[in-house]
Design a protein around this motif. Structure first.
Motif, mmCIF file in Angstrom:
data_model
loop_
_atom_site.group_PDB
_atom_site.id
_atom_site.type_symbol
_atom_site.label_atom_id
_atom_site.label_comp_id
_atom_site.label_asym_id
_atom_site.label_seq_id
_atom_site.Cartn_x
_atom_site.Cartn_y
_atom_site.Cartn_z
ATOM 1 N N ILE A 64 4.756 -7.740 -2.676
ATOM 2 C CA ILE A 64 3.496 -6.780 -2.567
ATOM 3 C C ILE A 64 3.823 -5.474 -3.205
ATOM 4 O O ILE A 64 2.888 -5.051 -3.710
ATOM 5 C CB ILE A 64 2.951 -6.981 -1.508
ATOM 6 N N ARG A 65 4.550 -5.058 -2.516
ATOM 7 C CA ARG A 65 4.961 -3.418 -2.382
ATOM 8 C C ARG A 65 5.650 -3.261 -3.673
ATOM 9 O O ARG A 65 5.039 -1.698 -4.238
ATOM 10 C CB ARG A 65 6.223 -2.750 -1.586
ATOM 11 N N PRO A 67 5.508 -4.718 -7.102
ATOM 12 C CA PRO A 67 4.748 -4.524 -7.913
ATOM 13 C C PRO A 67 3.486 -3.692 -7.889
ATOM 14 O O PRO A 67 2.936 -3.108 -8.973
ATOM 15 C CB PRO A 67 4.152 -5.962 -8.011
ATOM 16 N N ARG A 68 3.312 -2.982 -6.935
ATOM 17 C CA ARG A 68 2.246 -2.191 -6.670
ATOM 18 C C ARG A 68 2.918 -1.420 -7.096
ATOM 19 O O ARG A 68 1.675 -0.424 -7.950
ATOM 20 C CB ARG A 68 1.687 -2.574 -4.865
ATOM 21 N N ALA A 193 -2.485 -5.693 -6.686
ATOM 22 C CA ALA A 193 -1.481 -6.150 -7.485
ATOM 23 C C ALA A 193 -0.401 -7.003 -7.178
ATOM 24 O O ALA A 193 0.259 -7.375 -6.343
ATOM 25 C CB ALA A 193 -1.080 -3.913 -7.735
ATOM 26 N N MET B 225 -2.503 -5.008 1.326
ATOM 27 C CA MET B 225 -2.396 -6.570 1.455
ATOM 28 C C MET B 225 -1.620 -6.346 2.058
ATOM 29 O O MET B 225 -1.468 -7.815 3.268
ATOM 30 C CB MET B 225 -1.636 -7.623 0.246
ATOM 31 N N GLU B 226 -0.382 -5.851 2.705
ATOM 32 C CA GLU B 226 0.697 -5.952 3.575
ATOM 33 C C GLU B 226 0.462 -6.373 4.419
ATOM 34 O O GLU B 226 0.930 -6.877 5.330
ATOM 35 C CB GLU B 226 1.271 -4.030 3.603
ATOM 36 N N GLN B 254 2.235 -13.775 -3.183
ATOM 37 C CA GLN B 254 2.189 -13.226 -2.684
ATOM 38 C C GLN B 254 1.729 -13.306 -0.793
ATOM 39 O O GLN B 254 1.659 -13.025 0.274
ATOM 40 C CB GLN B 254 0.958 -11.825 -2.850
#
Lengths: 338, 324
Positions: A64-65, A67-68, A193, B225-226, B254
């Protein structure tokens, strides 16, 4: 003084590594709240111990982090690079990557997809119409085989207005929920992302970036003026087409994955120009790096300032405008390298 | 002779005055609106699904254009596009078309105060509604009952809804507090969550779930999203009009560590409006998905069908059904 030239020497290097530094710091920031020591150990595991166990925190960090952050950097490269190329071609400091209509076209693609064709992914529609709108601009501006700057800008304005009106029609016809989806997409965001998006963006942006980097010294010649460039053997129309095509490809890909993010493409080249001068051989890669750094910074603020994920286009405008004013006041006449 | 005519006229006036009752209603914008009953020509920009339950089509002079594509309206009154004119929607009022219908009441969204002011200046009587909870929904339903003299029908409808809510409440109460599940409602984007305000939050509470997004005091918000992953919901419901569906979340790496994805408890809701008696059926469906063990003896299809027949007079089969 002795220290001044030293700063001037390392400034380009600082700008070049700034996205990497900011990206590294951004890894430690996020809503999930992972301990810095754990982050370091996960990174260590990823490189030296690939068979280590999966965990929720690792998934956050790597799926998550990371790729963003990378996507934000890529989009920043696309916008900064496109901005500097177009500013060089048009010899106009007010030019941004969207001047030829790509953002209005992409917005229309998004509106069509959200409003009427739910099975068509928004990214594809935005990309296709982004490219289409620039093709239209180009076709309209072309007179007797010549593609001049003023007709290009004018037809860019016309095509942008046309597609913006079409977007308004779509917004009007659809129900409120879809309308909200369209509006939020247009504000720009990296919220969704993932690695697949990063892969697509990387390919598209690399394809556009390479010609611009390789041909960047020609922007120096073109910014001297059309007549001078021609006498030096530059085929102005052909070069313009190449730069516009590469820039449009990059920006279309960027807009299709992240929505419309303004200010970066306008500001990053100016800031770098103020710091390191107008020579395009350094200006082009440094604008790309500066764009990436700014984008990573803005996105990190957008996702961690409050509970809400603020659309990143808002952050770039709110931070960018005042900072830019400040620098312009400081820079004085050097702001356009004269 | 003239005395007789005068007396008859006087009596008629008195009788008609007695038949005209006036009620005062405080709408969502805090405006006090005096409505004289009975309402004969109402225009509905919003809450038209309630009219389908009341069956007062002869008193509906105009309706929102969105009603023409609403599955319930089409099932209850298939010829709606031919028999009831449309005057636009709550956002874009065609004032001339509206005036031509000579309505005695306009019911619309609370979001456009300028439009409402404009309509009032032109002499129209406007009520602004926006129910944000089940209580407010009942209030709106009862108002419509009074406006059309269908109080009994509304009470029966509310009774039917309450029966379902009571059923849900009974069963969910049996779940011990430590076994309560965390439930979130996602909107148009996978990172749009429903917060503490609004009907979605009420539905989650009714279904016996805990909404971790209720720390956010707004109706609907975009978060990173986190944050959604950090909340680690046990059950996820997706708004029916979203472009993505449950499969997209289940297959997205994810989200792989989120409890709802691991246990495959991700569901897409039906594309029904929220201000409607149909809310009860949605609530039941949500409760049955959240705590399936407590509802093993309940036949969802039959309960839904009974409800539709009692309230709308149509079968569940004739409207768009829930995908599951």
């Amino acid at each position: 003084m002795q220290t001044e030239p030293k700063i001037k020497k390392i400034l380009p290097l600082l700008i070049l590594v700034s996205p990497l530094v900011l990206g590294w710091l951004a890894l430690f920031i996020g809503a999930y709240g992972i301990e810095p020591f754990d982050i370091l150990s996960y990174l260590f595991d990823a490189i030296f111990n690939p068979v280590a166990l999966d965990s929720g925190e690792k998934a956050i960090l790597f799926d998550i982090r990371l790729p963003r952050i990378i996507l934000a950097g890529l989009v920043g490269i696309a916008l900064g690079g496109s901005g500097v190329a177009l500013q060089g071609i048009f010899r106009n400091p007010l030019v941004d990557p969207f001047i030829l209509g790509v953002s209005a076209g992409a917005a229309f693609g998004c509106a069509l997809s959200v409003g009427f064709f739910p099975h068509l992914p928004v990214q594809i529609a935005a990309f296709v119409f982004g490219i289409l709108s620039v093709l239209l601009t180009f076709t309209i501006a072309r007179t007797q085989g010549e593609v001049s700057r003023l007709p290009l800008i004018l037809s860019g304005v016309i095509i942008s207005a046309f597609f913006t009106a079409l977007v308004s029609i779509v917004k009007f016809l659809v129900d409120p929920q879809k309308l909200q989806s369209i509006v939020f997409w247009l504000m720009g965001s990296f919220a969704l992302a993932g690695w697949r998006t990063v892969g697509i963006a990387a390919v598209g942006i690399a394809l556009g970036l390479i010609p611009i980097i390789l041909m960047r010294w020609r922007l120096n010649v073109m910014s001297m003026g059309e007549e001078e460039a021609k006498t030096l053997g530059i085929r102005v129309t052909r070069e313009r087409i190449i730069f516009i095509a590469a820039s449009t490809l990059m920006v279309s890909v960027a807009v299709s994955v992240s929505g419309i993010i303004g200010w970066v493409g306008l500001m990053a080249p100016h800031l770098v120009r103020m710091m390191t001068g107008p020579d395009h051989r350094s200006l082009v890669p440094l604008s790309m790096a500066g764009g990436a750094a700014f984008m990573i910074f803005a996105d990190t603020v957008a996702r961690s300032l409050t509970n809400i994920d603020i659309p990143v286009g808002i952050i770039t405008a709110v931070i960018g405008a005042p900072f830019f004013i400040y620098l312009m006041k400081q820079g004085g006449s050097e702001s356009w390298g004269r | 002779m003239t005395v007789l005519v005068a007396v008859i006229l006087l009596l008629t006036a008195l009788v008609s005055a007695a038949c005209t009752e006036t009620i005062t209603f405080k709408d969502k914008l805090g405006r006090r609106v005096n409505i004289s009953l009975p309402v004969r020509r109402a225009v509905f920009f919003e809450t038209y699904e309630l009219t389908a339950a009341l069956g007062v089509w002869d008193r509906v002079a105009g309706i929102s254009r969105y009603a023409y594509t609403n599955d319930l309206m089409l099932a209850v009154k298939p010829d709606i596009a031919r028999t009831i004119p449309s005057v636009g929607s709550g956002f874009d009022v065609n004032i001339e078309a509206l005036l031509r219908l000579r309505p005695d009441l306009v019911i619309t969204w609370a979001f456009n105060p300028e439009t409402i002011r404009f309509m009032e200046e032109k002499g129209l009587k406007v009520v602004a509604l926006y129910p944000e909870s089940i209580e407010e929904l009942y209030e709106v339903m009862r108002l419509q009952g009074r406006l059309f003299g269908k109080e009994k029908k509304v009470e029966r409808c509310i009774d039917r809804m309450n029966r379902i809510f009571t059923l849900i409440g009974e069963r969910c109460r049996k779940v011990p507090p430590q076994k309560r599940k965390k439930v979130i409602w996602l909107g148009g984007k996978q990172t749009s969550v429903s917060g503490a305000k609004g009907v979605n939050n009420d539905l989650i509470g009714l279904a016996g779930g805990i909404n971790p997004a209720a720390v956010l005091k707004e109706r609907s918000l975009d978060v990173s999203m986190e944050r959604v992953v950090a909340w680690n919901p046990d059950v996820i419901f997706i708004w029916g009009g979203a472009k993505y569906n449950a499969g997209d979340l289940l297959g997205n790496s994810q989200w792989r560590h989120v409890a709802a994805i691991r246990k495959k408890q991700v569901y897409k809701a039906p594309q029904w409006g929220t201000w409607s008696p149909r809310l009860a059926v949605v609530a039941l469906w949500m409760a049955m998905k959240t705590y399936p063990d407590e509802f093993r003896d309940v036949n969802f299809f039959k309960t839904a069908d009974d409800f539709y027949r009692a309230v709308y007079g149509i079968s569940y089969r004739s409207v768009s059904r829930i995908a599951d």
